[in-house]
Design an enzyme around this catalytic site. Structure first.
Site, PDB file in Angstrom:
ATOM      1  CG  ASN A 139      -4.080   2.180   6.375  1.00 31.74           C
ATOM      2  OD1 ASN A 139      -2.924   1.812   6.571  1.00 31.74           O
ATOM      3  ND2 ASN A 139      -4.993   2.168   7.338  1.00 31.74           N
ATOM      4  CG  ASP A 140      -3.453  -1.350   3.004  1.00 35.65           C
ATOM      5  OD1 ASP A 140      -3.018  -1.545   4.156  1.00 35.65           O
ATOM      6  OD2 ASP A 140      -4.604  -1.657   2.647  1.00 35.65           O
ATOM      7  CB  VAL A 141      -1.265   3.258  -1.381  1.00 39.32           C
ATOM      8  CG1 VAL A 141      -2.246   2.284  -2.002  1.00 39.32           C
ATOM      9  CG2 VAL A 141      -1.994   4.472  -0.818  1.00 39.32           C
TER      10      VAL A 141
END
Length: 465
Positions: free
Chosen positions: A391-393
C-alpha cells in the site's frame, strides 16, 4: 597466561570471526541461511567456552542452574521458531531482541547490587550504568513494539505534554545514574529506582509511536541491545560479549538509518512525530472511484503482456498466498512466455527482508527479485504491474502531493506501468493511515478479495484461455 586463559581468549576470537562472517552472509537472501548457521556456531562456541572460563569459579549448583536455563531457553526458542508464522516474524524479532536487552540490564543490576561494579573503578561502573539504562529501555520498548504488532495494543495513546513527560523521566533517570556513579559503594535504592525509571522511559518513548514506524523502532532497539551487551562485556571482562555486542549494535544502527532513509524520515521524526498513530484508520485523500475487475480479466491481461512486475506486500504474507502466486507466475512464464519480475521496497512488510524470505519460501529464484533502485526504471516500459497487499510503498502521493505525510518517501513507480492491478481485501488505508492515490488512477484496476483466493483465481483464469 595459563593454558585455559589462552584457550578461552582464542575461542572468543574464533567466535568473533564467526559472528562477523555470519552477519556478512546474512546481508544477502542467497547466503542468509548459511550466515545464520555460521553465527550460531560462533554463539555455541562462546557459550560453551564461557562455562569453563577460569574467572567464573562457579559451584556445581550454579552450573546446574546455567545449564538448565540454556536448555529451557533453547527449547523454547526452537519450538517458537518452528511454529511462528511469517506474518508474526517481526513480533518474534521484537520479543527476542527485548530479552537480549533485559539480559544485559540484569547483568548490570547484579554487578551493581553485589558491589562488584563499584570495585572495578569509575569507568567500569559508568559502563554498567549506561548498559543498564540502554538495556532497560530496549527491554520495555521492545515489549511495547511486540504488543503493537501482535495486536495486543490496538490503540496508540499520546499523553498531554508527552514530550515534556518523556524528557522529565529521561532527565531524572540520568541524574540517578550519575548519583550511582558518584556513590562510594553499593546503592540498592538508587539502582532500583534507576532501573524502574529506565523501564518506564522505554514504555513512554515507544507507546506514542504509530504502528507504521514499528519496523524502524524494532531495528533501533536491536542496536540498543547490542550496545548494552557490549558495555556489559566490558564490565565482565568478556571479549566475546564486547565483540558480539559491538557488531550487533553497528548493524542495527546501519539498518535503522537505512529504513529511515527508505521512508525519507529522520530518526527524531520517527520517535517524536507520531506518524501513523491511528494505525490504519481512514484518512482524507484523493477523491474518485476505485474501478474493480474480476480475477479472470486480470489474468487475461497478464497473459497477453510481454512483461509483468509484481509488488508483494504484507497482505500477501497475511493470506499465505506466496505459493499460489508462484504457481501462477510459473504458468505465465511457461505457457505465455511473459517476463515476470518481483519488486521489493526497503520497508515492505513489517521488517527488512520480510518479502524476500516470503518469496524464497515459495521457491522464487533470487535472480527474479529486485530492489527499488534496480527495478524502478523498468516500470514505464512494463506492460503490467500487479500489487498484492502492498500500500504505502506504491503511493504516488509521495512524489506529487507536498501535503501528504509520506511526501518525499522513495516509492516503487508502479503507477507508471501501462496497466496496474491491485489485489486488496477492502478499500481501507495502509498501515500508515494514508489513503493511496494509486487506487484511483486511470490505469489502475482493483481486484478485491483474499490474496490467496485471488491468486488461485488468476491461475484458473489462465487455464481457461
Amino acid at each position: 597466561m595459563s593454558f585455559w586463559e589462552f584457550t578461552v581468549d582464542a575461542s572468543y576470537f574464533i567466535a568473533a570471526v564467526l559472528f562477523i562472517i555470519g552477519l556478512k552472509r546474512m546481508g544477502s537472501p542467497k547466503t542468509a541461511k548459511s550466515g545464520i548457521k555460521w553465527a550460531g556456531i560462533g554463539m555455541a562456541l562462546a557459550t560453551v567456552v564461557t562455562l569453563w572460563h577460569p574467572a567464573m569459579e562457579a559451584g556445581f549448583f550454579r552450573y546446574v542452574l546455567m545449564i538448565l536455563a540454556i536448555v529451557i531457553g533453547g527449547a523454547g526458542a526452537w519450538y517458537t521458531g518452528k511454529k511462528v508464522e511469517m506474518t508474526a516474524m517481526p513480533q518474534m524479532v521484537a520479543l527476542y531482541n527485548g530479552m537480549g536487552g533485559g539480559a544485559a540490564a540484569a547483568i548490570a543490576l547484579v554487578e551493581m547490587y553485589s558491589g562488584s561494579a563499584f570495585d572495578h573503578g569509575t569507568t567500569v561502573l559508568t559502563l554498567a550504568v549506561i548498559g543498564a539504562l540502554i538495556g532497560g529501555v530496549s527491554f520495555s520498548g521492545s515489549l511495547i513494539a511486540w504488543a503493537k504488532l501482535e495486536g495486543k495494543m490496538k490503540k496508540t495513546i499520546r499523553l498531554p505534554g508527552q514530550q515534556l513527560i518523556n524528557g522529565s523521566v529521561a532527565a531524572i533517570t540520568v541524574i540517578l545514574g550519575i548519583a550511582i556513579i558518584a556513590s562510594d559503594g553499593s546503592a540498592p535504592v538508587l539502582v532500583t529506582l534507576f532501573f524502574l525509571l529506565s523501564l518506564a522511559f522505554g514504555v513512554l518513548l515507544t507507546n506514542p509511536i504509530g504502528g507504521a514506524d514499528m519496523p524502524v523502532v524494532i531495528s533501533m532497539y536491536n542496536a540498543f541491545t547490542g550496545l548494552a551487551v557490549a558495555f556489559e562485556g566490558f564490565v565482565l571482562g568478556n571479549a566475546a560479549m564486547i565483540i558480539a555486542g559491538t557488531v550487533v549494535g553497528a548493524a542495527g544502527t546501519l539498518l535503522t538509518l537505512l529504513m529511515a532513509n527508505g521512508m525519507n524520515r529522520s530518526i527524531s521524526n520517527v520517535l517524536f512525530a507520531g506518524f501513523g498513530v491511528d494505525d490504519g484508520a481512514e484518512a482524507d485523500g484523493p477523491e474518485g472511484e476505485m474501478k474493480s475487475v474480476e480475477a479472470f480479466d486480470a489474468a487475461a491481461s497478464f497473459a497477453y503482456s510481454d512483461s509483468l512486475i509484481i509488488v508483494p506486500g504484507y497482505g500477501l504474507a497475511v493470506a499465505q498466498a506466496q505459493h499460489k502466486l508462484w504457481e501462477f507466475v510459473q504458468m505465465l512464464e511457461k505457457e505465455h512466455d511473459v517476463d515476470v519480475k518481483f519488486a521489493i521496497h526497503p520497508v515492505a512488510g513489517r521488517m527488512p527482508g520480510h518479502m524476500n524470505v516470503l518469496l524464497a519460501e515459495a521457491g522464487v529464484p533470487y535472480d527474479k527479485i529486485f530492489d527499488l533502485e534496480e527495478i524502478n526504471a523498468e516500470f514505464p516500459n512494463a506492460d503490467a504491474a500487479l500489487v498484492i497487499g502492498a500500500n504505502d510503498v506504491v503511493n504516488p502521493a509521495a512524489r506529487t502531493d507536498e501535503s501528504s505525510p509520506i511526501y518525499g518517501m522513495p516509492i516503487l513507480d508502479v503507477d507508471k506501468a501501462r496497466e496496474v492491478y491491485v489485489v486488496k481485501r477492502g478499500k481501507g488505508t495502509g498501515f500508515s493511515g494514508v489513503q493511496n492515490a494509486l487506487f484511483f488512477g486511470d490505469n489502475t484496476r482493483m481486484v478485491f478479495g483474499d490474496a490467496k483466493q485471488v491468486c488461485t483465481d488468476l491461475a484458473n483464469g489462465l487455464k481457461q484461455l
